[in-house]
Design an enzyme around this catalytic site. Structure first.
Site, mmCIF file in Angstrom:
data_model
loop_
_atom_site.group_PDB
_atom_site.id
_atom_site.type_symbol
_atom_site.label_atom_id
_atom_site.label_comp_id
_atom_site.label_asym_id
_atom_site.label_seq_id
_atom_site.Cartn_x
_atom_site.Cartn_y
_atom_site.Cartn_z
ATOM 1 N N LYS A 16 0.817 -1.219 0.000
ATOM 2 C CA LYS A 16 0.000 0.000 0.000
ATOM 3 C C LYS A 16 0.848 1.265 0.000
ATOM 4 C CE LYS A 16 -2.213 -0.675 3.878
ATOM 5 N NZ LYS A 16 -1.758 -1.987 4.381
ATOM 6 N N ARG A 92 -9.085 1.911 9.207
ATOM 7 C CA ARG A 92 -8.672 0.563 9.551
ATOM 8 C C ARG A 92 -9.701 -0.150 10.410
ATOM 9 N NH1 ARG A 92 -2.595 -0.888 10.233
ATOM 10 N NH2 ARG A 92 -2.110 0.967 9.081
ATOM 11 N N ARG A 172 -0.637 -7.838 14.089
ATOM 12 C CA ARG A 172 -1.150 -6.877 13.103
ATOM 13 C C ARG A 172 -2.031 -7.584 12.076
ATOM 14 N NH1 ARG A 172 4.461 -5.281 11.585
ATOM 15 N NH2 ARG A 172 3.656 -4.089 9.822
HETATM 16 P P1 ADP Z 1 1.254 -1.687 8.611
HETATM 17 O O1 ADP Z 1 0.075 -1.571 7.720
HETATM 18 O O2 ADP Z 1 2.372 -2.472 7.995
HETATM 19 O O3 ADP Z 1 0.924 -2.119 9.995
HETATM 20 P P2 ADP Z 1 1.421 1.215 8.937
HETATM 21 O O4 ADP Z 1 2.599 2.073 8.723
HETATM 22 O O5 ADP Z 1 0.219 1.466 8.076
HETATM 23 O O6 ADP Z 1 1.957 -0.259 8.739
HETATM 24 O O7 ADP Z 1 0.954 1.279 10.458
HETATM 25 C C1 ADP Z 1 1.853 1.021 11.491
HETATM 26 C C2 ADP Z 1 1.136 1.076 12.835
HETATM 27 O O8 ADP Z 1 0.602 2.392 13.043
HETATM 28 C C3 ADP Z 1 -0.068 0.154 12.983
HETATM 29 O O9 ADP Z 1 0.304 -1.159 13.359
HETATM 30 C C4 ADP Z 1 -0.831 0.865 14.101
HETATM 31 O O10 ADP Z 1 -0.238 0.653 15.363
HETATM 32 C C5 ADP Z 1 -0.617 2.325 13.742
HETATM 33 N N1 ADP Z 1 -1.695 2.823 12.871
HETATM 34 C C6 ADP Z 1 -1.558 3.262 11.589
HETATM 35 N N2 ADP Z 1 -2.743 3.638 11.073
HETATM 36 C C7 ADP Z 1 -3.664 3.399 12.041
HETATM 37 C C8 ADP Z 1 -5.083 3.549 12.125
HETATM 38 N N3 ADP Z 1 -5.804 4.018 11.088
HETATM 39 N N4 ADP Z 1 -5.689 3.200 13.278
HETATM 40 C C9 ADP Z 1 -5.000 2.728 14.328
HETATM 41 N N5 ADP Z 1 -3.668 2.562 14.314
HETATM 42 C C10 ADP Z 1 -3.000 2.886 13.186
#
Ligand code: ADP
Ligand code: ZN
Length: 219
Positions: A16, A92, A172
């Site tokens: 993504k 999410r 995750r």
């Molecule tokens: P990944 O999709 O590989 O987990 P991201 O960089 O998108 O990586 O997100 C890393 C972390 O940031 C997530 O595991 C979560 O802890 C936090 N996070 C990111 N976006 C959200 C969201 N929309 N709601 C809650 N936590 C989030």
């Protein structure tokens, strides 16, 4: 033609982040990654960033109050994402999807794209993933930078993310199934869902994405 408003959904490791950046560049809109914002804040050591990092390192979701505040600020009228954007990592949860509709306040999303990659493939990508600390370019242990873990693009240090540990990856992916998969149905019911196969070369995946976005925009 109006600027697109896009949401990218997909498992961790589906690609993504890379594709959101490319789509943003291609359509002339900014892409926003909530995870990247939290990591940048944590690296700077802000209270907000350190709070978020406690959850991230465990593979848990950052609480909604924090995440939705970030989105509300980013998408506010008059801001740089008012007219078009690519969101990566938000929404999410079903609640976040509903909050996004509230924040957009009548501005219509064009498309929510589910970038589909099987679990076995994302597990390998995540376990071997290395990321440039500076520009976030993604590498893999099987495809490292040319010079000693220094980013080919910017010379930054290429490292493993703190949440790319086996335990955090499991958690995750579990949360993805429980909390994020229901959003796919939500967007399907609202007639906004596109499914794109995320397996293969990045360039091929990008072409598939542009195809569904353009088809939507030319209705
Ligand atoms: P990944 O999709 O590989 O987990 P991201 O960089 O998108 O990586 O997100 C890393 C972390 O940031 C997530 O595991 C979560 O802890 C936090 N996070 C990111 N976006 C959200 C969201 N929309 N709601 C809650 N936590 C989030
Ligand atoms: Zn870099």
């Amino acid at each position: 033609m109006a600027l697109p408003r896009l949401v990218l959904l997909g498992k961790q490791g589906a690609g993504k982040g890379t594709q959101a950046a490319r789509l943003g560049e291609y359509y002339g809109v900014l892409h926003l990654s909530t995870g990247e914002i939290f990591r940048a804040q944590a690296a700077q050591g802000t209270a907000f960033g350190l709070e978020a990092k406690r959850y991230m390192d465990e593979g848990e979701l950052v609480p909604d109050e924090i995440v939705i505040g970030v989105i509300e600020e980013a998408l506010a009228p008059g801001g740089p994402l008012e007219d078009g954007f690519v969101l990566d990592g938000f929404p999410r949860t079903l609640h976040q999807a509903q909050e996004l509709d509230r924040v957009l306040d009548g501005r219509q999303l064009d498309l929510a794209i589910n970038l589909d990659v099987p679990r076995g493939i994302v597990l390998d990508r995540l376990a071997g993933r290395r990321v440039c600390e500076n520009c976030q370019r993604v590498y893999h242990v099987n495809m490292p930078p040319e010079v000693d873990w220094t980013c080919d693009t910017c010379g930054g240090r290429v490292v493993q993310r703190d949440d790319d540990t086996e335990e955090a990856i499991d958690r995750r992916l579990q949360l993805y199934e429980e909390q994020t998969v229901p959003i796919i149905d939500y967007y399907r019911e609202h007639g906004m869902l596109a499914q794109v196969n995320g397996v293969g070369e990045g360039d091929d995946v990008f072409k598939r994405l542009v195809k569904v976005v353009d088809a939507r925009r030319c209705r």
